[in-house]
Design an enzyme around this catalytic site. Structure first.
Site, PDB file in Angstrom:
ATOM      1  N   PHE A 111       0.840  -1.191   0.000  1.00 41.57           N
ATOM      2  CA  PHE A 111       0.000   0.000   0.000  1.00 41.57           C
ATOM      3  C   PHE A 111       0.882   1.251   0.000  1.00 41.57           C
ATOM      4  CE2 PHE A 111      -2.318   3.291   2.496  1.00 41.57           C
ATOM      5  CZ  PHE A 111      -3.259   3.587   1.519  1.00 41.57           C
ATOM      6  N   GLN A 112       0.613   2.144  -0.904  1.00 40.33           N
ATOM      7  CA  GLN A 112       1.362   3.398  -1.055  1.00 40.33           C
ATOM      8  C   GLN A 112       2.851   3.178  -1.295  1.00 40.33           C
ATOM      9  OE1 GLN A 112       0.079   6.166   2.078  1.00 40.33           O
ATOM     10  NE2 GLN A 112      -1.551   6.777   0.691  1.00 40.33           N
ATOM     11  N   MET A 476       0.214  32.533 -23.458  1.00 38.81           N
ATOM     12  CA  MET A 476       1.384  32.258 -24.280  1.00 38.81           C
ATOM     13  C   MET A 476       1.055  31.235 -25.369  1.00 38.81           C
ATOM     14  SD  MET A 476       4.353  33.067 -25.024  1.00 38.81           S
ATOM     15  CE  MET A 476       5.391  33.813 -23.758  1.00 38.81           C
TER      16      MET A 476
HETATM   17  C1  LIG Z   1       2.441  22.578 -15.968  1.00 31.79           C
HETATM   18  C2  LIG Z   1       2.410  23.194 -17.327  1.00 31.79           C
HETATM   19  N1  LIG Z   1       1.440  22.829 -18.205  1.00 31.79           N
HETATM   20  C3  LIG Z   1       1.404  23.395 -19.432  1.00 31.79           C
HETATM   21  C4  LIG Z   1       2.332  24.316 -19.812  1.00 31.79           C
HETATM   22  C5  LIG Z   1       2.273  24.930 -21.214  1.00 31.79           C
HETATM   23  N2  LIG Z   1       2.025  26.393 -21.104  1.00 31.79           N
HETATM   24  C6  LIG Z   1       3.022  27.282 -21.189  1.00 31.79           C
HETATM   25  S1  LIG Z   1       2.502  28.855 -20.987  1.00 31.79           S
HETATM   26  C7  LIG Z   1       0.909  28.360 -20.811  1.00 31.79           C
HETATM   27  C8  LIG Z   1      -0.185  29.345 -20.583  1.00 31.79           C
HETATM   28  C9  LIG Z   1      -0.129  29.953 -19.240  1.00 31.79           C
HETATM   29  O1  LIG Z   1      -1.315  30.675 -19.027  1.00 31.79           O
HETATM   30  P1  LIG Z   1      -1.418  31.782 -17.924  1.00 31.79           P
HETATM   31  O2  LIG Z   1      -0.913  31.252 -16.643  1.00 31.79           O
HETATM   32  O3  LIG Z   1      -2.769  32.364 -17.930  1.00 31.79           O
HETATM   33  O4  LIG Z   1      -0.330  32.827 -18.401  1.00 31.79           O
HETATM   34  P2  LIG Z   1      -0.359  33.876 -19.606  1.00 31.79           P
HETATM   35  O5  LIG Z   1       0.494  33.287 -20.688  1.00 31.79           O
HETATM   36  O6  LIG Z   1      -1.772  34.072 -20.026  1.00 31.79           O
HETATM   37  O7  LIG Z   1       0.256  35.094 -19.008  1.00 31.79           O
HETATM   38  C10 LIG Z   1       0.800  26.966 -20.923  1.00 31.79           C
HETATM   39  C11 LIG Z   1      -0.445  26.203 -20.859  1.00 31.79           C
HETATM   40  C12 LIG Z   1       3.331  24.641 -18.875  1.00 31.79           C
HETATM   41  N3  LIG Z   1       4.305  25.509 -19.154  1.00 31.79           N
HETATM   42  N4  LIG Z   1       3.333  24.092 -17.640  1.00 31.79           N
END
Ligand SMILES: Cc1ncc(C[n+]2csc(CCOP(=O)(O)OP(=O)(O)O)c2C)c(N)n1
Ligand SMILES: [Mg+2]
Lengths: 562, 163
Positions: A111-112, A476
């Site tokens: 377990f775990q 992004m």
């Molecule tokens: C854990 C994780 N999942 C997915 C990504 C891919 N990713 C890079 S930037 C981004 C968007 C981030 O959105 P937000 O926090 O709203 O920031 P913004 O770019 O809008 O300032 C994603 C999904 C990542 N870097 N990390």
């Protein structure tokens, strides 16, 4: 006197100078938790193990000490993996303590039970499973030594429950012996001489600082060399703060979202001194075009970083500070061989022309621009803050528009780009510096990856400020879709957002919302003046993009500009 | 280019997976891998035969050295060394062919370690090239099965003068 494993563990932590531990309990570590109250070590109960690791990481980055966290076996251990990989990618000194099922059960799918040593082998600097309580003190001593020495990194120690209960005589090993591990700190003098020679010959030299400058406290040496030899400076994201962002020799960060002047300078320099940087693809752009006209001097403590991606003319293996100090010493005796300021004058004129031609900028139009939020925060704080970031546009705008002047003031997940890093890292940083203003520059997407830590912040009365650059998008990714995927905004619009103000309040924090540019400064000031944890939901222009941008696979000087 | 690396390691649990994981995780090649204890208790010697361009080999060597449990890495490239591997090969050899198979075995100083009505099992030792040569010569008789060790290597005591 015989002590049990749990007691020995805590005695060792104390001797390693640990006074704060980020953790989350469970069956496999309950003996350690039973022992904990009898020791002068502060335990910070997080709300998710990933946050314990990021908090330890933020603590380490801000303070330069080893960050420590403690979690249970199985799911507790697997929850640490993202945090460990984040720290590994950025070379952060950390010791991760995981519980494990009792040794007789290991391998039985108990377990775990998970093989966390196997799982984390490729994302730790080293890891251990302690099978005998008599090995415990030695292993912990080695773990801390490995974490902080050479190129730092996370070390995991897996602690089976019966080992924590078993007793043995406790003896603290005074020193660490590892014949198979001998990092090179002292650089080769000949290579340093060659480096100075190259600088004397150079007409268009450039310093390029990475996280290693921050890590080895080499800022002062870098500053002296840049100013005395009249050499402009760029950096990676991880190197921000290593050189003052308001110095006339500063050209800004280079890379995918680097400055025009920085990126142009790299590809036009005739001699580049790369210090503690590893030439990640986000930094180099298309490799074949990267710094093609430059002799490259590459200083790094990790020999694997050298010639991994970029061909190097003068490799220097060693501690960045020692290497720069060595160059300084040699350069001091040879200052007269060149009129540095005059010799570099045309080059400095060229780089500053690039800087004025295409400064970092954005179009102001009355709505709240995210860049403007960052600038406003800089002017309110006068830069006197520890800033963490999430990942995405928020991270890049912070890197571009906040003028970092000191090392260890920007904590950001550079190598792994981990959304959800910034807030728990801010918690760690606040524990390292209880009196400093700590700000997490967040995105509306990222903040939801570890928002449960509001409970940790409120419970520990941490006055952290979370500024959400709320664009309602995974911005992004949306920017890439806009620019390279015909605006096919698949899965990037954050529908059904929570009300961040109410959410903050539900956790017992303060919530602020800013919807008009006119309120920006006054509301931020009020939030920053408050002694409480605060979330500031700033509704920024939704489809603002980060520029300059070097499209993936393009050369550094093929930038898309505003 | 094929390189033979000798890697001295602390014989701790997991050391093999650290080395193997390094190769798989970074996309490096392993042609063969041999592990055995040395004279010193707690220390094992791995001999790894790998291939890649010079820059890749340089990375492999550096990455191996970076592993905390690795004591020493030697790349035999440019070093005079004795290199051996051992192979057992089961070849079809009925009455009509047996003599010819045995002749080849003789030329390469192989030992016959097992015989049946229809096949012969030979034991061969030699460097990589010799083993490959034996295999290609025996191929036309029909090879039923092979078992090979990886390469092991040792530096020669006398090294040629380097200019
Ligand atoms: C854990 C994780 N999942 C997915 C990504 C891919 N990713 C890079 S930037 C981004 C968007 C981030 O959105 P937000 O926090 O709203 O920031 P913004 O770019 O809008 O300032 C994603 C999904 C990542 N870097 N990390
Ligand atoms: Mg967003």
């Amino acid at each position: 006197m015989e002590l049990n494993g749990a007691r020995i563990l805590l005695e060792c932590l104390k001797r390693e100078g640990v006074d704060v531990l980020f953790g989350y309990p469970g069956g496999a570590v309950i003996d350690i938790y039973d022992e904990l109250p009898r020791h002068d070590i502060r335990h910070v109960l997080v709300r998710h193990e990933q946050a314990a690791v990021h908090a330890a990481d933020g603590f380490a980055r801000a303070s330069g000490k080893v960050g420590v966290c403690l979690v249970t076996s199985g799911p507790g251990a697997t929850n640490t993996v993202t945090g460990i990989a984040t720290a590994y990618a950025d070379s952060i000194p950390m010791v991760v303590l995981t519980g494990q099922v009792p040794t007789p059960l290991i391998g039985n799918d108990a377990f775990q039970e998970v093989d966390i040593v196997g799982i984390t082998r490729p994302c730790t600097k080293h890891n251990y499973l302690v099978k005998d309580v008599r090995d415990l003190a030695r292993v912990l001593r080695q773990a801390f030594y490995l974490a902080r020495s050479g190129r730092p990194g996370p070390v995991l120690v897996d602690l089976p429950k019966d080992v924590m209960q078993a007793k043995t005589e406790f003896a603290w090993p005074e020193d660490v012996k590892l014949r198979s591990y001998n990092p090179t700190y002292r650089p080769n003098l000949n290579q340093l001489r060659r480096a100075v020679e190259a600088l004397i010959e150079a007409k268009r030299p450039l310093f390029f600082a990475g996280g290693g400058v921050v890590m080895s406290d080499a800022s002062e040496e870098l500053g002296w060399l840049a100013r005395t030899l009249s050499i402009p400076v760029t950096s990676t994201l991880m190197g921000l703060g290593a050189f003052p962002g308001d110095d006339p020799l500063w050209l800004g960060m280079i890379g995918m979202h680097g400055t025009y002047a920085g990126n142009k300078a790299v590809n036009n320099a005739d001699c580049i001194v790369a210090v503690g940087a590893r030439f990640d693809d986000r930094v180099t752009g298309r490799l074949s075009a990267f710094a093609s006209g430059a002799r490259i001097i590459h200083i790094d403590i990790d020999p694997t970083s050298i010639r991994k991606n970029v061909q190097v003319d003068i490799p220097v293996v060693g501690d960045c500070r020692k290497a720069l100090a060595g160059i300084r010493e040699i350069a001091t005796t040879r200052l007269a061989e060149k009129d540095w300021a005059t010799a570099h004058e045309p080059w400095l004129a060229q780089v500053s022309a690039w800087r004025t031609e295409q400064p970092l900028t954005y179009v102001k139009n009355g709505s709240i621009k995210p860049q403007q939020v960052v600038e406003t925060i800089f002017s309110i704080t006068r830069g006197d803050a520890i800033v963490t970031t999430e990942v995405g546009q928020n991270q890049m705008w912070t890197a571009q528009f906040f003028t970092f002047r000191k090392p260890r003031t920007l904590l950001t997940s550079g190598g792994l780009g981990t959304m959800g890093y910034g807030f728990p890292a801010a918690i760690g940083a606040q524990f390292a510096f209880p009196d400093k203003l700590v700000i997490d520059m967040a995105g509306d997407g990222s903040i939801q990856m570890n928002i449960q830590e509001l409970a940790t912040a409120v419970c520990n009365k941490l006055p952290i400020k979370i500024v959400i650059l709320n664009n309602g998008y995974l911005g992004m990714v949306r920017q890439w879709q806009e620019l390279f995927y015909q605006r096919n905004y698949c899965a990037t619009c954050m529908e059904a957002q929570p009300d961040f103000v109410k959410l903050a309040e539900a956790y017992g924090a303060e919530g602020y919302r800013i919807t008009e540019a006119g309120e920006l400064e006054s509301t931020l000031r009020a939030a920053f003046a408050s002694p409480h944890t605060a979330v500031i939901d700033v509704r920024v222009e939704r489809e603002e993009n980060v520029y300059p941008m070097v499209p993936a696979g393009a050369a550094l000087d093929e930038m898309l500009l505003v | 280019m094929r390189h033979v690396l000798s890697v001295l390691v602390e014989n701790e649990p997991g050391v093999l997976s650290r080395v193997a994981g390094l190769f798989s995780g970074r996309g490096f090649n392993i042609e063969s891998l041999n592990v055995a204890p040395t004279l010193e208790e707690g220390v094992s010697l791995m001999t790894i035969s790998t291939s890649g361009e010079e820059q890749i080999i340089e990375q492999i060597v550096k990455q191996l050295r970076k592993l905390v449990t690795v004591i020493k890495v030697v790349d035999f490239e440019g070093i005079a060394a004795v290199e051996r591997e051992m192979m057992m090969v089961k070849v079809q050899a009925d009455d009509a062919r047996r003599a010819e198979v045995l002749r080849i075995a003789d030329i390469f100083r192989c030992k016959v370690v097992d015989v049946s009505l229809n096949d012969l099992t030979l034991e061969a030792t030699g460097d990589h090239g010799k083993i490959q040569a034996i295999l290609s010569l025996l191929a036309r008789f029909g090879i039923k099965e092979i078992a090979r060790t990886g390469t092991v290597a040792m530096r020669r005591s006398m090294q040629p003068e380097t200019a």
